[in-house]
Scaffold this motif. Structure first.
Motif, PDB file in Angstrom:
ATOM      1  N   GLY A 179       0.805  -1.209   0.000  1.00  0.00           N
ATOM      2  CA  GLY A 179       0.000   0.000   0.000  1.00  0.00           C
ATOM      3  C   GLY A 179       0.839   1.260   0.000  1.00  0.00           C
ATOM      4  O   GLY A 179       2.079   1.211  -0.039  1.00  0.00           O
ATOM      5  N   SER A 180       0.153   2.380   0.036  1.00  0.00           N
ATOM      6  CA  SER A 180       0.811   3.686  -0.029  1.00  0.00           C
ATOM      7  C   SER A 180       0.279   4.616   1.053  1.00  0.00           C
ATOM      8  O   SER A 180      -0.873   4.496   1.478  1.00  0.00           O
ATOM      9  CB  SER A 180       0.568   4.344  -1.393  1.00  0.00           C
ATOM     10  OG  SER A 180       1.114   3.583  -2.443  1.00  0.00           O
ATOM     11  N   LEU A 181       1.122   5.530   1.454  1.00  0.00           N
ATOM     12  CA  LEU A 181       0.746   6.614   2.365  1.00  0.00           C
ATOM     13  C   LEU A 181       1.514   7.860   1.956  1.00  0.00           C
ATOM     14  O   LEU A 181       2.619   7.760   1.412  1.00  0.00           O
ATOM     15  CB  LEU A 181       1.091   6.273   3.819  1.00  0.00           C
ATOM     16  CG  LEU A 181       0.243   5.247   4.550  1.00  0.00           C
ATOM     17  CD1 LEU A 181       0.869   4.928   5.898  1.00  0.00           C
ATOM     18  CD2 LEU A 181      -1.186   5.731   4.729  1.00  0.00           C
ATOM     19  N   ARG A 182       0.934   9.009   2.254  1.00  0.00           N
ATOM     20  CA  ARG A 182       1.664  10.263   2.059  1.00  0.00           C
ATOM     21  C   ARG A 182       1.704  11.000   3.384  1.00  0.00           C
ATOM     22  O   ARG A 182       0.664  11.355   3.939  1.00  0.00           O
ATOM     23  CB  ARG A 182       1.029  11.151   0.997  1.00  0.00           C
ATOM     24  CG  ARG A 182       1.908  12.356   0.666  1.00  0.00           C
ATOM     25  CD  ARG A 182       1.351  13.229  -0.437  1.00  0.00           C
ATOM     26  NE  ARG A 182       0.264  14.079   0.024  1.00  0.00           N
ATOM     27  CZ  ARG A 182      -0.137  15.172  -0.620  1.00  0.00           C
ATOM     28  NH1 ARG A 182       0.470  15.548  -1.735  1.00  0.00           N
ATOM     29  NH2 ARG A 182      -1.150  15.875  -0.156  1.00  0.00           N
ATOM     30  N   LEU A 183       2.894  11.208   3.878  1.00  0.00           N
ATOM     31  CA  LEU A 183       3.088  11.952   5.112  1.00  0.00           C
ATOM     32  C   LEU A 183       3.256  13.431   4.793  1.00  0.00           C
ATOM     33  O   LEU A 183       3.854  13.793   3.778  1.00  0.00           O
ATOM     34  CB  LEU A 183       4.314  11.447   5.862  1.00  0.00           C
ATOM     35  CG  LEU A 183       4.369   9.949   6.177  1.00  0.00           C
ATOM     36  CD1 LEU A 183       5.616   9.641   6.999  1.00  0.00           C
ATOM     37  CD2 LEU A 183       3.122   9.480   6.858  1.00  0.00           C
ATOM     38  N   SER A 184       2.730  14.265   5.676  1.00  0.00           N
ATOM     39  CA  SER A 184       2.860  15.710   5.538  1.00  0.00           C
ATOM     40  C   SER A 184       3.508  16.278   6.788  1.00  0.00           C
ATOM     41  O   SER A 184       3.281  15.783   7.892  1.00  0.00           O
ATOM     42  CB  SER A 184       1.492  16.360   5.347  1.00  0.00           C
ATOM     43  OG  SER A 184       0.846  15.888   4.189  1.00  0.00           O
ATOM     44  N   CYS A 185       4.280  17.314   6.603  1.00  0.00           N
ATOM     45  CA  CYS A 185       4.909  18.020   7.711  1.00  0.00           C
ATOM     46  C   CYS A 185       4.667  19.501   7.496  1.00  0.00           C
ATOM     47  O   CYS A 185       5.254  20.099   6.587  1.00  0.00           O
ATOM     48  CB  CYS A 185       6.399  17.713   7.764  1.00  0.00           C
ATOM     49  SG  CYS A 185       7.312  18.656   9.002  1.00  0.00           S
TER      50      CYS A 185
ATOM     51  N   ASP B 268       4.456  27.037  -1.417  1.00  0.00           N
ATOM     52  CA  ASP B 268       3.402  28.009  -1.089  1.00  0.00           C
ATOM     53  C   ASP B 268       2.779  27.708   0.268  1.00  0.00           C
ATOM     54  O   ASP B 268       2.428  28.623   1.015  1.00  0.00           O
ATOM     55  CB  ASP B 268       2.329  28.012  -2.165  1.00  0.00           C
ATOM     56  CG  ASP B 268       2.833  28.576  -3.475  1.00  0.00           C
ATOM     57  OD1 ASP B 268       2.278  28.218  -4.529  1.00  0.00           O
ATOM     58  OD2 ASP B 268       3.794  29.375  -3.447  1.00  0.00           O
ATOM     59  N   LYS B 269       2.619  26.410   0.561  1.00  0.00           N
ATOM     60  CA  LYS B 269       1.947  26.022   1.797  1.00  0.00           C
ATOM     61  C   LYS B 269       2.922  25.721   2.933  1.00  0.00           C
ATOM     62  O   LYS B 269       2.502  25.448   4.053  1.00  0.00           O
ATOM     63  CB  LYS B 269       1.070  24.792   1.539  1.00  0.00           C
ATOM     64  CG  LYS B 269      -0.073  25.056   0.565  1.00  0.00           C
ATOM     65  CD  LYS B 269      -0.913  23.799   0.360  1.00  0.00           C
ATOM     66  CE  LYS B 269      -2.070  24.073  -0.593  1.00  0.00           C
ATOM     67  NZ  LYS B 269      -2.881  22.852  -0.829  1.00  0.00           N
ATOM     68  N   ASN B 270       4.223  25.749   2.616  1.00  0.00           N
ATOM     69  CA  ASN B 270       5.245  25.490   3.641  1.00  0.00           C
ATOM     70  C   ASN B 270       5.092  24.091   4.232  1.00  0.00           C
ATOM     71  O   ASN B 270       5.115  23.907   5.460  1.00  0.00           O
ATOM     72  CB  ASN B 270       5.169  26.548   4.759  1.00  0.00           C
ATOM     73  CG  ASN B 270       6.508  26.791   5.409  1.00  0.00           C
ATOM     74  OD1 ASN B 270       7.559  26.577   4.811  1.00  0.00           O
ATOM     75  ND2 ASN B 270       6.485  27.233   6.647  1.00  0.00           N
ATOM     76  N   ILE B 271       4.919  23.109   3.348  1.00  0.00           N
ATOM     77  CA  ILE B 271       4.709  21.724   3.767  1.00  0.00           C
ATOM     78  C   ILE B 271       5.755  20.832   3.115  1.00  0.00           C
ATOM     79  O   ILE B 271       6.058  20.967   1.933  1.00  0.00           O
ATOM     80  CB  ILE B 271       3.304  21.226   3.370  1.00  0.00           C
ATOM     81  CG1 ILE B 271       2.230  22.082   4.034  1.00  0.00           C
ATOM     82  CG2 ILE B 271       3.120  19.765   3.760  1.00  0.00           C
ATOM     83  CD1 ILE B 271       0.811  21.723   3.588  1.00  0.00           C
ATOM     84  N   LEU B 272       6.268  19.914   3.895  1.00  0.00           N
ATOM     85  CA  LEU B 272       7.182  18.884   3.410  1.00  0.00           C
ATOM     86  C   LEU B 272       6.402  17.580   3.335  1.00  0.00           C
ATOM     87  O   LEU B 272       5.666  17.242   4.261  1.00  0.00           O
ATOM     88  CB  LEU B 272       8.362  18.739   4.366  1.00  0.00           C
ATOM     89  CG  LEU B 272       9.442  17.738   3.986  1.00  0.00           C
ATOM     90  CD1 LEU B 272      10.268  18.259   2.811  1.00  0.00           C
ATOM     91  CD2 LEU B 272      10.350  17.452   5.182  1.00  0.00           C
ATOM     92  N   TYR B 273       6.569  16.851   2.227  1.00  0.00           N
ATOM     93  CA  TYR B 273       5.839  15.601   2.038  1.00  0.00           C
ATOM     94  C   TYR B 273       6.804  14.422   1.941  1.00  0.00           C
ATOM     95  O   TYR B 273       7.955  14.563   1.543  1.00  0.00           O
ATOM     96  CB  TYR B 273       5.021  15.642   0.752  1.00  0.00           C
ATOM     97  CG  TYR B 273       3.926  16.665   0.723  1.00  0.00           C
ATOM     98  CD1 TYR B 273       4.054  17.823  -0.047  1.00  0.00           C
ATOM     99  CD2 TYR B 273       2.748  16.472   1.435  1.00  0.00           C
ATOM    100  CE1 TYR B 273       3.044  18.765  -0.090  1.00  0.00           C
ATOM    101  CE2 TYR B 273       1.731  17.418   1.399  1.00  0.00           C
ATOM    102  CZ  TYR B 273       1.883  18.554   0.632  1.00  0.00           C
ATOM    103  OH  TYR B 273       0.881  19.481   0.596  1.00  0.00           O
TER     104      TYR B 273
END
Length: 120
Positions: free
Chosen positions: A15-21, A73-78
């Motif tokens: 499976g897959s997941l996407r983490l956000s920071c 733009d959103k200041n997010i690391l994935y």
């Protein structure tokens, strides 16, 4: 300064997941930042990181399966994680780093972590 991870969960192998920071009080889009993980009874290890000019580094164990990116733009690391394996089970942390290219010189800030559990 705060780094807040999300996106962890329980998935089956493959499976897959996407983490956000999400970074607040700090601009993550122009600095070196990365993802680390720590499994029970094991040392924390680097998973992926991106340098200030976009150069990336991946641990051999995740190459070809994980991808690090950021939304300036959103200041997010994935961290996009595909083809997950049981050995990927760990607490995942994002961190703001001091780097030269992708070589870590120091650790600036850490998030609180998000749990990823992969079942076989």
């Amino acid at each position: 300064v705060e780094l807040v991870e999300s996106g962890g969960g329980s998935v089956q192998a493959g499976g897959s997941l996407r983490l956000s920071c999400v970074a607040s009080g700090y601009t993550i889009n122009k600095i070196c930042a990365g993802w680390f993980r720590q499994a029970p009874g094991k040392a924390r290890e680097g998973v992926a990181r991106v340098g200030s000019v976009g150069k990336t580094w991946y641990a051999d164990s995740v190459k070809g399966r994980f991808g690090i990116s950021r939304d300036n733009d959103k200041n997010i690391l994935y961290l996009q994680m595909n083809d997950l394996k049981p050995e990927d089970t760990a607490m995942y942390y994002c961190a703001a780093l001091q780097c030269v290219q992708t070589t870590i010189l120091g650790y600036l800030f850490w998030g609180q972590g998000t749990q990823v559990t992969v079942s076989s």
